[in-house]
Design an enzyme around this catalytic site. Structure first.
Site, PDB file in Angstrom:
ATOM      1  CG  ASP A 161      -2.027 -14.561  -6.062  1.00  0.00           C
ATOM      2  OD1 ASP A 161      -1.298 -13.878  -5.320  1.00  0.00           O
ATOM      3  OD2 ASP A 161      -2.252 -14.261  -7.242  1.00  0.00           O
ATOM      4  CG  ASP A 162      -2.303 -11.818  -2.573  1.00  0.00           C
ATOM      5  OD1 ASP A 162      -1.100 -11.970  -2.866  1.00  0.00           O
ATOM      6  OD2 ASP A 162      -2.998 -10.889  -3.033  1.00  0.00           O
TER       7      ASP A 162
ATOM      8  CB  CYS B 230       2.508 -11.979  -7.041  1.00  0.00           C
ATOM      9  SG  CYS B 230       1.043 -11.400  -6.175  1.00  0.00           S
TER      10      CYS B 230
ATOM     11  CG  HIS C 128       2.443 -11.376 -11.984  1.00  0.00           C
ATOM     12  ND1 HIS C 128       2.372 -10.967 -10.663  1.00  0.00           N
ATOM     13  CD2 HIS C 128       2.414 -10.226 -12.717  1.00  0.00           C
ATOM     14  CE1 HIS C 128       2.301  -9.653 -10.599  1.00  0.00           C
ATOM     15  NE2 HIS C 128       2.323  -9.181 -11.844  1.00  0.00           N
TER      16      HIS C 128
ATOM     17  CG  ASP D 202       1.795 -15.290  -4.234  1.00  0.00           C
ATOM     18  OD1 ASP D 202       1.111 -15.119  -3.197  1.00  0.00           O
ATOM     19  OD2 ASP D 202       1.518 -14.741  -5.322  1.00  0.00           O
ATOM     20  CG  ASN D 203       2.211 -12.268  -1.592  1.00  0.00           C
ATOM     21  OD1 ASN D 203       2.361 -12.176  -2.807  1.00  0.00           O
ATOM     22  ND2 ASN D 203       1.037 -12.050  -1.025  1.00  0.00           N
TER      23      ASN D 203
END
Length: 524
Positions: free
Chosen positions: A66-67, A105, A171, A316-317
């Site tokens: 994540d991130d 996300c 999410h 995810d990003n």
């Protein structure tokens, strides 16, 4: 040498893969073992069971960080943040240097799970608090939720006989038809929202499939432990294990909040290497997650499942730059933006004996390709449509099996994150910001028609510094027109939709954008 200053260029390791890895990796592991964190999974060969030996249907493990920025993966970029086990997946399989996702996300996760653009499946940004229960009169056309006529990946895998489990950040919806159990997962342990503290306390929102809360532990360990237990429990039948860590998403240490989210032993690991705060907490959280990826790989080997398992790992990003000390390497921008720093991420996958080790791909692979890739691996047909839209993803397996020699189809790729837009065709990239349209795609089209965007040649300018829009007007016009046509379909679908954001959400978004822009100015 263990690392070099952040931002120093690096080439991928060319050392032979094997049980011991590279000299640098061995040093890292010795240091970690000295600290008692037990991350070594690349040591002497374990005694293997015969589980799954007679079965040809592969298991699938999908790991999403994540991130995590492009530069915060050591197989991509020399950095003070060590990721030996993500690197090991890359060395034993294929590493993608131009893998792109959405800059946020939920939209990325929705594309992976549906094979569609996020604007098509309904998750044009993260699910709103208003999407917890269907309002009288039905869902608005612009509601931020996966549409009821869209099928998710685990639902299709179950039809192929897979047991499915998700462990971590969901999410993708709060309403009863969009929670994990309703979307094809037999097991779930995690949280439904977009962020969660790593250390659990009495009011934790981490829960199991039955909604039973869990109030103690560290999320990274809890998610990995449940994923490993799921793998052991299902070693004799095909499984789909989805492990979406919340690492390295906030909350993390920063100047305004001097509290650590990492475990003490990982903080000590980076303190010994001279990494200052708040970067130390960031690195410690991410390498902890990487170590648990290593434990998943070790489990597959112990059970004799490694050669019959497709492992996919990606972020995810891009890394967030205005709140936390992420590293996006040579790329411009970060999370929330359609510059490469927001959408190009670490991505790798391995399937020993199927994907040649040491493959490096420069193909324009994207999030929704994983939908087709996983179905292809499972022997399931890729549906031509999902809901009202064609499935866009293509399987990456033929490309990976060919050692990246078999090309992906030529295609145009598009992005819109409530006003941050982008389009890619080969080496050419269109990017710009039309302002927050809040889900009103008719307004977005009108703003796009009059907007002036930037054009970059990524082969020559990976940092997107030299705007070529004026020099190549035909290429610029082609990309803009194609992006407009792509965007117009959503305006026709939803009409002149009213803003889907609540006033509070809109104010928070505006404050975030202002903070981001202020951070950019400060960085300059």
């Amino acid at each position: 040498m263990l690392s070099s200053p952040v931002g120093s260029p690096s080439r991928p390791s060319t050392c032979a893969s094997g049980p011991t890895g590279t000299l640098a990796l061995r040093k890292i592991l010795r240091g970690a073992i000295f600290l008692g964190v037990g991350i070594s999974v690349l040591g002497a060969a374990e005694k293997k069971s015969t589980a799954g030996a007679a079965r040809t249907t592969p298991n699938i493990v999908l790991i999403v960080t994540d991130d995590q920025g492009y530069g915060d993966c050591t197989s991509n970029w020399k950095t003070d943040l060590q990721t030996p086990f993500m690197d090991e997946i890359a060395r034993h399989g294929v590493r993608f240097t131009q893998f792109r996702v959405n800059p946020l996300c939920s939209p990325t996760r929705s594309s992976i799970m549906t094979g569609l653009y996020s604007l098509e499946n309904g998750m044009w940004r993260g699910p709103g608090e208003s999407a917890r229960a269907e309002p009288a009169g039905g869902w608005p056309a612009d509601e931020r939720r996966i549409k009821d006529n869209v099928i998710m990946l685990p639902q299709l895998l179950k039809k192929q006989g897979y047991t499915t489990g998700a462990f971590g950040k969901w999410h993708l919806g709060y309403d009863k038809v969009n929670v994990p159990g309703a979307r094809g997962f037999d097991q779930f342990f995690g949280f439904l929202g977009g962020a969660h503290p790593y250390w659990l306390v009495a009011n934790s929102r981490v829960e199991d499939l039955n909604g039973k809360p869990v109030n103690a532990g560290h999320t990274t360990d809890l998610f990995a432990d449940h994923a490993i237990a799921f793998i052991r429990e299902n070693k004799d039948r095909p499984f789909f294990c989805y492990l979406p860590f919340n690492a390295v998403h906030g909350p993390l240490r920063r100047e305004s909040s001097p509290r650590d989210s990492a475990k003490p032993e990982w903080l000590a690991y980076y303190e010994k290497r001279g990494v200052p705060q708040p970067r130390r907490d960031y690195c410690a959280v991410m390498t902890h997650a990487d170590a648990r990826i290593g434990d998943v790989l070790k489990t597959l080997r112990e059970l004799g499942l490694e050669k019959n398992t497709l492992v996919i790992c990606l972020s995810d990003n891009g890394g967030i730059l205005h709140d936390y000390p992420s590293n996006n390497g040579p790329l411009r921008g970060g999370k929330g933006e359609t510059y490469e720093g927001g959408i190009r991420v670490p991505a790798m996958m391995m399937w020993p004996g199927v994907i040649p080790a040491g493959t490096v791909s420069k193909a324009d692979a994207v999030h929704f390709d994983l939908f087709a890739t996983i179905l292809d691996a499972a022997g399931a047909p890729v549906p031509p449509k999902n809901g009202a839209y064609p499935v866009h993803g293509v399987s990456l397996l033929p490309h990976a099996k060919s050692k990246a020699q078999s090309p992906l189809p030529e295609r145009y790729l598009f992005w819109d994150l409530y006003g941050d837009v982008g389009a890619v065709h080969g080496k050419w990239k269109l990017v710009g910001d039309i302002g927050n349209h809040s889900g009103d795609f008719a307004r977005a089209v009108a703003e796009t028609e009059k907007a002036q965007f930037e054009l970059y040649n990524l082969d020559e300018d990976i940092g997107e510094k030299n705007n070529l829009a004026a020099r190549f007007p035909d290429i610029y016009a082609d990309l803009k027109q194609r992006h407009l046509e792509w965007l117009r379909q959503f305006a026709r679908e939803g009409g002149a939709a009213k803003a889907a954001m609540t006033p509070e959400e809109r104010a928070a978004k505006q404050a975030s954008r202002a903070e981001r822009k202020a951070g950019k100015k400060k960085a300059k």
